[in-house]
Design an enzyme around this catalytic site. Sequence first.
Site, PDB file in Angstrom:
ATOM      1  N   GLN A 198       5.313   3.244  -2.417  1.00 25.02           N
ATOM      2  CA  GLN A 198       6.266   2.743  -1.414  1.00 25.02           C
ATOM      3  C   GLN A 198       7.675   3.185  -1.821  1.00 25.02           C
ATOM      4  OE1 GLN A 198       7.682  -1.399  -1.203  1.00 25.02           O
ATOM      5  NE2 GLN A 198       6.954  -1.463   0.918  1.00 25.02           N
ATOM      6  N   TYR A 204      16.640  -3.961   3.661  1.00 27.77           N
ATOM      7  CA  TYR A 204      17.115  -2.872   2.802  1.00 27.77           C
ATOM      8  C   TYR A 204      17.732  -1.779   3.689  1.00 27.77           C
ATOM      9  CZ  TYR A 204      14.608  -5.578  -0.628  1.00 27.77           C
ATOM     10  OH  TYR A 204      14.190  -6.623  -1.432  1.00 27.77           O
ATOM     11  N   ARG A 226       0.886 -12.456  -3.158  1.00 28.43           N
ATOM     12  CA  ARG A 226       0.807 -13.500  -4.178  1.00 28.43           C
ATOM     13  C   ARG A 226      -0.614 -13.821  -4.622  1.00 28.43           C
ATOM     14  NH1 ARG A 226       4.350 -17.412  -0.776  1.00 28.43           N
ATOM     15  NH2 ARG A 226       3.199 -16.223   0.783  1.00 28.43           N
TER      16      ARG A 226
END
Length: 754
Positions: free
Chosen positions: A485, A566, A708
């Site tokens: 990524q 971002y 998670r």
Amino acid sequence: MRVTCIGGGPAGLYLGILIKARFPSWPVRIAERNRPLDTFGWGVVFSDATLENLRAADEPTQREITQAFAHWDDIEIHFNGHTIRSGGHGFSGISRKRLLSILQHRATELGVELDFQTDITDIASERERCDLLVGADGANSRVRQSLADEFQPALERRGCRYVWLGTALPLDAFTFIFERTEHGWFTVHAYRFDEELSTFIVECREETWLAHGLDTADSQQTIAFCEALFEPYLHGHRLMTNSAHLSGRDWLNFTRVSNERWSTGNVVLLGDAAHTAHFSVGSGTKLAMEDAIGLADALAGAEPAGLEKALAQYESSRKLAVLKLQNAARNSTEWFENVARYATLPPEQFAYSLLTRSQRIGHENLRLRDTTYVDRIERWFGGRAVPPMFVPFRLRGLELQNRIVVSPMDMYSSVDGTPGDFHLVHLGTRALGGAGLVFTEMTCVTREGRISPGCAGMYLPEHVPAWKRIVDFIHASSRAKICLQLGHSGPKGSTKLLWEGMDEPLDEGNWPLVAPSAIPYAARNQAPSELTRAEMLEICDAFVRAAGMGLEAGFDMLELHCAHGYLLSSFITPLRNHRRDEYGGSLANRLRYPLEVFRAMRIVWPEERPLSVRISATDWVDGGINGEDAVEIARAFKGEGADLIDVSAGQTTPDAKPVYGRMFQTPYSDKIRNEVGIATMAVGNITDVDQVDAILAGARADLVALGRPHLADPFWTLHAAAELGYEEAPWPVQYLSGKEQLERLVARAKDAAS
Ligand SMILES: Cc1cc2nc3c(=O)[nH]c(=O)nc-3n(C[C@H](O)[C@H](O)[C@H](O)COP(=O)(O)OP(=O)(O)OC[C@H]3O[C@@H](n4cnc5c(N)ncnc54)[C@H](O)[C@@H]3O)c2cc1C
Ligand SMILES: Cc1cc2nc3c(=O)[nH]c(=O)nc-3n(C[C@H](O)[C@H](O)[C@H](O)COP(=O)(O)O)c2cc1C
């Protein structure tokens, strides 16, 4: 305590019963504007679980209701000439009139004063005359409106029209009928509720309704239209209306009601006045009656002096359950609003998507209800009876052994961008753990493009061998593939490691930030400088260079990070991009730069290897990116050759108001996949096998990423295989003894539980 209840629907009547049964000395009056059985609508449904709650609260009422029930197990779906049936759903229907009659009778028996044909208009005076005023006056509650400043209601009128009809057609299943017309889809929700009658709700989108001229149709014309449209299913039976009191307004819009607060002073809201749930989850009456139980419990022993506390306790005891159901109902409402989106699916998947639409019923839950149906869908999905998550998936030349993905997760543990032993062990273990695809964390294309000093990078020559060591290990020791990524932090750069303070600037050594516009991410972050065209080209080159380095390191797939606020995400969202040049303004303009970067990367990235894009499908803020924009964004990237959209959400502004919950971002993946026709990856609070398989078989996504859960359990996939009794998942040969033991333990636990 003197109680006055405005509204004698299920909520008001049941509250009256429960209060009188517990506190016979309290005077309880119910004011109802209609006559006793003057009700609209036909039948209502209850699940077996709701009946148990009613039994515990007042057995005599529950007994009466149960005796009047029609019970059914199957759901039957008619779509595009196919009939699909699934069993084990366990619902009971009762006529709304019969229900009200039972409740009225029991209330009278206990001494509740029932004041019919009494329309209460002056709420303030009523409030003065009693100790507790209950607003059980339905979805259009006057009590709520008159105290709107206190309750702070939110009313959301939805886009479909529906009419609630009845028929003598004897149905032996809860029946959904989908019928396409030249102006759009009509849906029927039909079920039997007593010996003679069935409810027959007809629903369509507003524009379809208008195009058919139904806005000017009277009741008879509406009936004639529906009878003609559904003639093949009615077998000569007629449709009936009982909405004379609606004076020709047979077709209604569902309004989603919620309230910031449910009580103020001595006034409290109950049932539909406090919250509504779309009829397609059949839970409005259940919620109304469970509210009554919650309020009666909270009032136990409360004197007027302690009333406010009791009302607050009622609200807190009910709000979460109601919110969960409203979230499920929202998914279901949206499903029926978008039948056209799902009508492109094969009938098997259309039906599965319908059955799991609210995201409350998962794959294994469906299997418990009807094993044969689930076997059939698995065979259809995977060519043989195998859990959907273990069906391989192909993107260009890349074959993934299964549909489970380790979501990208920043470990904040690199040194000047170089991943080290921690990454080798971290990513390597997750690859050994059985996932089909493992993502790297956001790997930054320049040093200044890092989020924190610990972020991984692909900008120095030594980054290539450091990543290659990890890629080679994964390829040599597992069947997982690995995706790199790539991203640039933009306005969210120069911050501390996650565990030292999320999005917080460094105490010292901050580096300058860049962004589409000079808007700091949050007040405490430094203001970035607005990128010049030359700087944009430089950063684009950095992405291309990093893609080439990724190729050298041996990555199987690339992802461009255009989410979470971002750099590239900041171009896309109007909240962060205020540019006046051709890179700001319309969505097409705001997408221009991210698309340029994508295009340039696609050129250097080999044809046979896939390139995906992560987006924030919503900003969770009014005026920001929403689901409709997300569809356009995905379509634009698809046009440039994107193979997969990794559908995340939010993190673009600290002002976001996310609606969290199980699988909370999955509806966006569903929308994008089925409206744009591109593969998607769902992510976000997806935690168990049941959810994963339902997402995949229900065509809500093609891959499922878990973040998670993989931090807590690197072997999530292999554990899932054991849990499902799927023995073919390839364990590392070194660990085979562990596989055998785990499978034995799981089998033993299942035996013990059954
Ligand atoms: C098409 C459709 C299908 C549905 N199907 C189902 C289903 O299958 N299962 C299910 O559980 N639920 C279903 N519901 C939802 C269900 O009808 C409601 O959620 C439920 O009736 C809520 O109960 P309530 O007592 O809060 O409100 P209501 O039943 O609306 O009762 C409110 C009462 O207050 C009275 N009133 C209003 N204002 C005043 C006033 N100022 N003075 C005096 N009286 C007043 C009204 O006349 C009414 O009798 C459906 C709803 C619709 C529209
Ligand atoms: C510690 C941590 C770091 C993360 N770093 C990244 C990242 O580098 N890139 C990214 O796209 N998402 C990142 N995410 C978001 C995850 O990929 C995922 O979308 C999110 O955790 C929701 O999925 P979950 O509920 O399965 O955890 C991160 C999440 C966590 C918990």
